[in-house]
Write a protein that holds these residues in place. Structure first.
Motif, mmCIF file in Angstrom:
data_model
loop_
_atom_site.group_PDB
_atom_site.id
_atom_site.type_symbol
_atom_site.label_atom_id
_atom_site.label_comp_id
_atom_site.label_asym_id
_atom_site.label_seq_id
_atom_site.Cartn_x
_atom_site.Cartn_y
_atom_site.Cartn_z
ATOM 1 N N LEU A 111 0.870 -1.172 0.000
ATOM 2 C CA LEU A 111 0.000 0.000 0.000
ATOM 3 C C LEU A 111 0.906 1.221 0.000
ATOM 4 C CD1 LEU A 111 -2.604 -1.186 2.669
ATOM 5 C CD2 LEU A 111 -2.636 -1.549 0.190
ATOM 6 N N LEU A 112 0.921 1.946 -1.100
ATOM 7 C CA LEU A 112 1.926 2.976 -1.331
ATOM 8 C C LEU A 112 1.408 4.384 -1.129
ATOM 9 C CD1 LEU A 112 2.694 0.579 -3.751
ATOM 10 C CD2 LEU A 112 4.661 2.098 -3.699
ATOM 11 N N SER A 113 2.344 5.270 -0.825
ATOM 12 C CA SER A 113 2.060 6.700 -0.801
ATOM 13 C C SER A 113 2.371 7.273 -2.177
ATOM 14 C CB SER A 113 2.916 7.398 0.254
ATOM 15 O OG SER A 113 4.265 7.506 -0.190
ATOM 16 N N ALA A 120 2.416 0.377 4.076
ATOM 17 C CA ALA A 120 2.112 -0.907 4.716
ATOM 18 C C ALA A 120 2.070 -1.983 3.655
ATOM 19 C CB ALA A 120 0.786 -0.841 5.466
ATOM 20 N N THR A 121 2.246 -3.206 4.102
ATOM 21 C CA THR A 121 2.165 -4.374 3.211
ATOM 22 C C THR A 121 1.091 -5.307 3.736
ATOM 23 O OG1 THR A 121 4.538 -4.226 2.717
ATOM 24 C CG2 THR A 121 3.437 -6.323 2.237
ATOM 25 N N ILE A 122 0.276 -5.846 2.832
ATOM 26 C CA ILE A 122 -0.686 -6.874 3.225
ATOM 27 C C ILE A 122 0.100 -8.165 3.439
ATOM 28 C CG2 ILE A 122 -2.726 -8.199 2.566
ATOM 29 C CD1 ILE A 122 -3.645 -5.812 0.918
ATOM 30 N N ALA A 123 0.267 -8.541 4.694
ATOM 31 C CA ALA A 123 1.128 -9.669 5.048
ATOM 32 C C ALA A 123 0.384 -10.993 5.048
ATOM 33 C CB ALA A 123 1.759 -9.438 6.418
ATOM 34 N N ALA A 124 -0.928 -10.979 5.223
ATOM 35 C CA ALA A 124 -1.729 -12.206 5.229
ATOM 36 C C ALA A 124 -3.156 -11.827 4.870
ATOM 37 C CB ALA A 124 -1.688 -12.879 6.607
ATOM 38 N N ASP A 125 -3.856 -12.773 4.231
ATOM 39 C CA ASP A 125 -5.220 -12.476 3.785
ATOM 40 C C ASP A 125 -5.991 -13.777 3.610
ATOM 41 O OD1 ASP A 125 -7.520 -11.398 2.679
ATOM 42 O OD2 ASP A 125 -6.636 -11.141 0.682
#
Length: 275
Positions: A111-113, A120-125
């Protein structure tokens, strides 16, 4: 003269009641019934259930792991992220889709600016039902559809709740960019229209790792494309614990040259800030 007095009796009465709201944070977080497995008590930082039509806001350290859980299958977590060191740097949905060459959010997605860094990074889903196209409901849309948009009313708008959350950090309406939402999916069809795909069902979760110190704003409201006539949204569980940011050698770090550059930009920024 009554030794206890009116104030003393009121205090005694208040303390005798079980006055805990189900929407209050758990303090300490280890008392939450939905605490993550394998996380030591000393690493837990936050645990809270966000009400239907409610909101929350957190300021988290770099490396914090943040889990959102949908216990009923009807939550919709509308999320905004800001660099806590310089809140003018914030989530950029267009770059979040463009840099990883993927419009649909899922595990490993950064998730970028707009400054070329990963917030942030989606680490698990375990859900797979998310949206980076539609944002959240405006006041006008909530009024037109449900008859009311007030945060204290029966059908708060997502934007209204995000404004409230933002105000806690000195941010205003002009500071709020388009948001992402978790647990209610959207897919583009062959005609280019957006179709609502609903949720993955009860118990799905998604975890973010903060790559920088973050201000996290969350509104839990129905998705703008949800076709149900009523204001349908379930509670949202939030937990946060100490972890570590993404580093060189992690699987997501070098998936593409564009991602690696964004992570290196982030690490360099953090190092210069003394983090």
């Amino acid at each position: 003269m009554d030794a206890l007095g009116d104030v003393g009796r009121a205090r005694q009465d208040a303390r005798a009641r079980d006055a805990r709201s189900p929407w209050m944070p758990y303090l300490p977080p280890s008392t939450a019934p939905f605490r993550p497995e394998g996380v030591a008590d000393g690493d837990l930082r936050w645990a809270e259930t966000v009400a239907s039509g409610g909101y929350t806001h957190l300021r988290v350290a770099r490396g914090t792991r943040l889990r959102f859980t949908d216990p009923t299958g009807d939550a919709c977590a509308t999320v905004l992220l800001f660099n806590a060191l310089a809140p003018s740097e914030r989530l950029n949905v267009a770059d979040t889709q463009k840099i990883p060459w993927q419009a649909y959010l899922g595990e490993g997605h950064p998730l970028l600016s707009g400054d070329g860094r990963v917030l942030a990074t989606i680490a698990a889903d375990t859900s797979g039902h998310h949206d980076a196209f539609c944002g959240t409901t405006s006041d006008a849309a909530a009024i037109e559809r449900y008859g009311d948009a007030a945060p204290e009313g029966p059908s708060p708008s997502g934007h209204g709740l995000l404004r409230l959350a933002a105000s806690k950090h000195g941010l205003t309406t002009r500071d709020l960019p388009p948001s992402v939402s978790f647990f209610q999916g959207v897919r583009a069809n062959a005609d280019g229209d957006l179709d609502w795909t609903g949720s993955a069902g009860p118990g799905a979760s998604i975890e973010l790792v903060a790559e920088l110190p973050l201000i996290v704003l969350v509104a839990n409201v129905p998705h703008p494309l949800d076709p149900r006539e009523d204001y349908v949204v379930g509670p949202l569980q939030v937990t946060a614990w100490a972890s570590r940011p993404t580093a060189e050698g992690d699987p997501v770090f070098s998936l593409t040259p564009e991602r690696e550059r964004a992570y290196r930009n982030t690490i360099a920024y953090a190092a210069l800030a003394g983090l």
